[in-house]
Design a protein around this motif. Structure first.
Motif, mmCIF file in Angstrom:
data_model
loop_
_atom_site.group_PDB
_atom_site.id
_atom_site.type_symbol
_atom_site.label_atom_id
_atom_site.label_comp_id
_atom_site.label_asym_id
_atom_site.label_seq_id
_atom_site.Cartn_x
_atom_site.Cartn_y
_atom_site.Cartn_z
ATOM 1 N N LEU A 132 -105.171 -23.026 14.188
ATOM 2 C CA LEU A 132 -104.297 -23.576 15.216
ATOM 3 C C LEU A 132 -102.905 -23.941 14.694
ATOM 4 N N PRO A 133 -102.768 -24.669 13.552
ATOM 5 C CA PRO A 133 -101.416 -25.005 13.077
ATOM 6 C C PRO A 133 -100.549 -23.779 12.818
ATOM 7 N N THR A 134 -101.132 -22.734 12.237
ATOM 8 C CA THR A 134 -100.357 -21.514 11.987
ATOM 9 C C THR A 134 -99.938 -20.858 13.294
ATOM 10 N N LEU A 135 -100.861 -20.812 14.257
ATOM 11 C CA LEU A 135 -100.564 -20.214 15.555
ATOM 12 C C LEU A 135 -99.450 -20.985 16.270
ATOM 13 N N VAL A 136 -99.519 -22.305 16.225
ATOM 14 C CA VAL A 136 -98.506 -23.141 16.882
ATOM 15 C C VAL A 136 -97.141 -22.957 16.219
ATOM 16 N N TRP A 151 -89.916 -24.302 6.507
ATOM 17 C CA TRP A 151 -90.598 -25.544 6.862
ATOM 18 C C TRP A 151 -92.049 -25.317 7.291
ATOM 19 N N ARG A 152 -92.521 -24.083 7.204
ATOM 20 C CA ARG A 152 -93.853 -23.743 7.714
ATOM 21 C C ARG A 152 -94.945 -24.631 7.113
ATOM 22 N N SER A 153 -95.014 -24.723 5.802
ATOM 23 C CA SER A 153 -96.102 -25.469 5.164
ATOM 24 C C SER A 153 -96.072 -26.940 5.539
ATOM 25 N N VAL A 158 -98.366 -31.370 8.518
ATOM 26 C CA VAL A 158 -98.239 -32.546 9.381
ATOM 27 C C VAL A 158 -99.142 -32.412 10.604
ATOM 28 N N MET A 159 -99.223 -31.205 11.166
ATOM 29 C CA MET A 159 -100.107 -30.986 12.308
ATOM 30 C C MET A 159 -101.564 -31.237 11.935
ATOM 31 N N ARG A 160 -101.964 -30.774 10.762
ATOM 32 C CA ARG A 160 -103.352 -31.011 10.322
ATOM 33 C C ARG A 160 -103.635 -32.499 10.162
ATOM 34 N N ILE A 161 -102.679 -33.218 9.598
ATOM 35 C CA ILE A 161 -102.858 -34.658 9.409
ATOM 36 C C ILE A 161 -102.952 -35.364 10.755
#
Length: 321
Positions: A132-136, A151-153, A158-161
């Motif tokens: 999901l984070p990569t897709l978003v 800024w991808r990583s 941050v989304m995972r957290i």
């Protein structure tokens, strides 16, 4: 000292909750549960660790992977044992699905249920925390342009957290999960009391902190933060391919995270306090103040894993020795 506090156990059987803690010491792992009649039942979970069976698993980085695998194995065994103790029977008439499951799997029904739950949990975690984070981010990049690729990583991390914190907060509002967190607090307080070489009594345990630098919560937070760093070295932007590579990197993250948690438990300085701070903050959610009955269960589990010669009385915490 107990090497690791693995899991809290809350099994719903009819109207009764089987609640308890599991302590993992240098010689054995003990599970103490509060039975519906109020008594405390002790069980020894005989699962030899990988480090005991194979010496190479004791090497730095590898020992973290071995401990993670052992935790999963022991936790799975504990859930099965707690389910058996709960009786898992109530006065309600079994549904057609219940009867079909019983006829199809018989005595293995609990293993089937736990295996199915584990598979679904893993798939959901992969979708939420990796895919999901990569897709978003790919969607954001389409709108904002390729200039934000650097800024991808960070954004994905941050989304995972945020997903992790939101999930924990959601669980914390469930009454029986809150009791799980209270037992978690009882574990930490009991470990602190033992490490202080104080007598394991309810009064002594109650005085100690419920925040421990080598807790599994801290380990999870450190893994999420390490994932941000490792993400910088993954060149793929395809969600599926990037997810596969991240999954392959999990052993590396686990190994490094374990060593950092181990260092934080052994040393107290400005650097280790910075590393431990995010995990200790999260423990304000995942640990709650226990009542005396919960502390009694934690003490029972602790006493059962303490070697008679006291060989494990050293400084540090019990989650990763």
């Amino acid at each position: 000292m107990p090497k690791e506090t693995v899991k809290r156990i809350t099994t719903i059987g009819g109207q009764a909750l089987i609640e308890g803690v599991m302590m993992r010491g240098p010689k054995k792992t003990s599970m103490a549960v509060r039975l519906p009649d109020g008594s405390i039942d002790l069980s020894v979970l005989s699962t030899p660790s990988l480090r005991e069976k194979y010496a190479f698993w004791k090497l730095p980085l590898l020992r973290g992977i071995a401990t993670f695998i052992d935790s999963l194995r022991v936790g799975f065994s504990a859930l099965g044992a707690s389910a058996e103790k709960s009786g898992l029977e109530d006065d309600e008439e079994p549904s057609k699905f219940d009867r079909w499951m019983q006829e199809k799997f018989g005595d293995k029904i609990m293993n089937v249920i736990m295996a199915a739950g584990t598979v679904l949990g893993v798939v959901l975690a992969i979708l939420l925390f990796f895919f999901l984070p990569t897709l978003v981010f790919n969607g954001i990049e389409l709108l904002a342009g390729s200039g934000i690729e650097g800024w991808r990583s960070v954004v994905e991390g941050v989304m995972r957290i945020l997903i992790f914190v939101a999930y924990i907060l959601f669980c914390a509002h469930m009454p029986y999960i809150r009791r799980v967190f209270e037992y978690h607090g009882a574990e930490h307080k009991t470990i602190f009391c033992y490490e202080s070489q104080e007598e394991l009594t309810v009064e002594n345990v109650r005085r100690h902190s419920r925040f421990h630098p080598r807790c599994g919560t801290s380990f999870m937070v450190i893994m999420l933060l390490l994932g941000i760093i490792i993400g910088f070295f993954i060149p793929f932007t395809n969600p599926l391919l990037r997810t596969v590579v991240k999954l392959l990197c999990i052993p590396i993250v686990v190994g490094i995270g374990y060593e950092l948690i181990r260092i934080c438990g052994r040393y107290d300085n400005w650097l280790t306090r910075i590393i431990a701070a995010p995990g200790l903050w999260m423990q304000r959610i995942t640990t709650q103040e226990p009542d005396d009955s919960m502390i009694e269960v934690a003490i029972a589990a602790m006493k059962d894993v303490i070697p008679e010669n006291g060989e494990d009385i050293v400084g540090g915490c019990g989650c990763a020795k």
